[in-house]
Design a protein around this motif. Structure first.
Motif, PDB file in Angstrom:
ATOM      1  N   CYS A 176      -0.248 -15.457  26.499  1.00  0.00           N
ATOM      2  CA  CYS A 176      -1.639 -15.881  26.355  1.00  0.00           C
ATOM      3  C   CYS A 176      -1.885 -16.165  24.885  1.00  0.00           C
ATOM      4  O   CYS A 176      -1.627 -15.322  24.029  1.00  0.00           O
ATOM      5  CB  CYS A 176      -2.589 -14.801  26.870  1.00  0.00           C
ATOM      6  SG  CYS A 176      -4.329 -15.218  26.573  1.00  0.00           S
ATOM      7  N   CYS A 179      -4.906 -13.539  23.718  1.00  0.00           N
ATOM      8  CA  CYS A 179      -4.745 -12.082  23.591  1.00  0.00           C
ATOM      9  C   CYS A 179      -3.279 -11.659  23.491  1.00  0.00           C
ATOM     10  O   CYS A 179      -2.980 -10.470  23.462  1.00  0.00           O
ATOM     11  CB  CYS A 179      -5.434 -11.353  24.738  1.00  0.00           C
ATOM     12  SG  CYS A 179      -4.556 -11.514  26.309  1.00  0.00           S
ATOM     13  N   CYS A 211      -4.267 -16.079  29.813  1.00  0.00           N
ATOM     14  CA  CYS A 211      -4.312 -15.216  30.992  1.00  0.00           C
ATOM     15  C   CYS A 211      -5.623 -15.521  31.712  1.00  0.00           C
ATOM     16  O   CYS A 211      -6.500 -16.189  31.153  1.00  0.00           O
ATOM     17  CB  CYS A 211      -4.223 -13.744  30.584  1.00  0.00           C
ATOM     18  SG  CYS A 211      -5.682 -13.143  29.706  1.00  0.00           S
ATOM     19  N   CYS A 214      -8.804 -14.481  29.743  1.00  0.00           N
ATOM     20  CA  CYS A 214      -9.177 -15.286  28.572  1.00  0.00           C
ATOM     21  C   CYS A 214      -9.516 -16.727  28.941  1.00  0.00           C
ATOM     22  O   CYS A 214      -9.985 -17.481  28.082  1.00  0.00           O
ATOM     23  CB  CYS A 214      -8.046 -15.286  27.550  1.00  0.00           C
ATOM     24  SG  CYS A 214      -7.694 -13.649  26.886  1.00  0.00           S
TER      25      CYS A 214
HETATM   26 ZN    ZN Z   1      -5.503 -13.331  27.365  1.00  0.00          ZN
END
Ligand code: ZN
Length: 223
Positions: A176, A179, A211, A214
């Motif tokens: 991701c 994050c 992800c 997010c």
């Molecule tokens: Zn993420």
């Protein structure tokens, strides 16, 4: 069960005897075309037919184009009545559907343009031509609607979209970009850097791996 199979076998040989007297069709189809034609029937014809209409169409298709490439088939209403569908509406001994229902169904298929009557009935039945979706106006219209919807939902074809996503995931090593969580091809999603409403394009440069948490394109979250 055996008697039912025997009955079907007998019926098929009757139908074969009938179609043997059928003149050769004006258009022949090759076996190589069959998978595409079948795909088009499933995509563009079946959705606009009732279950009965579809069962009859598949039967006629199977004994014409799918059998020897000849789109013409001579059928009698009484054999169709026994062959195609088992009625769930009657408790008649043989559980056949009525001649009237057969007639209505053939008529409905004619109205849609899926079959075309080629002559008046004789003692072997009536000669029909079975048409394929490319030849059926209602199918071409349905396909155009379907394509327009799909294009609105997926501006890229499924294949292009899949390739683009894979390219983005591999570039970002399935992590991701917001994050840093490690993802897999099953959990990774893509998100726009610049959304289409801001003028962002469907290109690898404008996409990042994210992800689901997010990903801002998902449904609005309350948290
Ligand atoms: Zn993420």
């Amino acid at each position: 069960m055996n008697s039912r199979i025997e009955k079907i076998r007998q019926l098929l040989s009757e139908l074969e005897a009938e179609t043997a007297t059928t003149p050769k069709g004006d258009a022949g189809f090759s076996a190589l075309e069959l998978p595409d034609i079948i795909g088009e029937i499933v995509d563009d014809l079946q959705p606009i037919l009732t279950a009965y209409d579809a069962a009859f169409y598949w039967f006629l298709f199977r004994h014409s184009i799918a059998k020897d490439g000849n789109p013409q088939i001579r059928v009698s209403r009484s054999s169709l009545r026994r062959a195609v569908v088992k009625s769930s509406y009657t408790n008649a001994a043989e559980n056949n559907i009525s001649i009237g229902k057969v007639q209505d169904t053939l008529h409905a298929l004619e109205q849609i343009g899926a079959i075309q009557k080629l002559g008046e009935p004789n003692r072997h039945g009536t000669l029909y031509r079975v048409l394929i979706p490319d030849e059926i106006e209602a199918c071409r219209e349905f396909r155009a609607e379907r394509m327009a919807e799909e294009t609105a939902l997926f501006p890229l074809s499924h294949k292009d979209q899949y390739q683009l996503r894979t390219q983005v995931f591999e570039r970002d090593a399935y992590k991701c970009r917001r994050c840093e969580k490690q993802l897999t091809r099953f959990t990774a999603t893509t998100d726009y850097v610049k959304t289409p409403t801001e003028g962002g394009a469907d290109t690898a440069e404008n996409l990042v791996t994210t992800c689901t948490d997010c990903n801002t394109r998902g449904e609005k979250r309350t948290s």
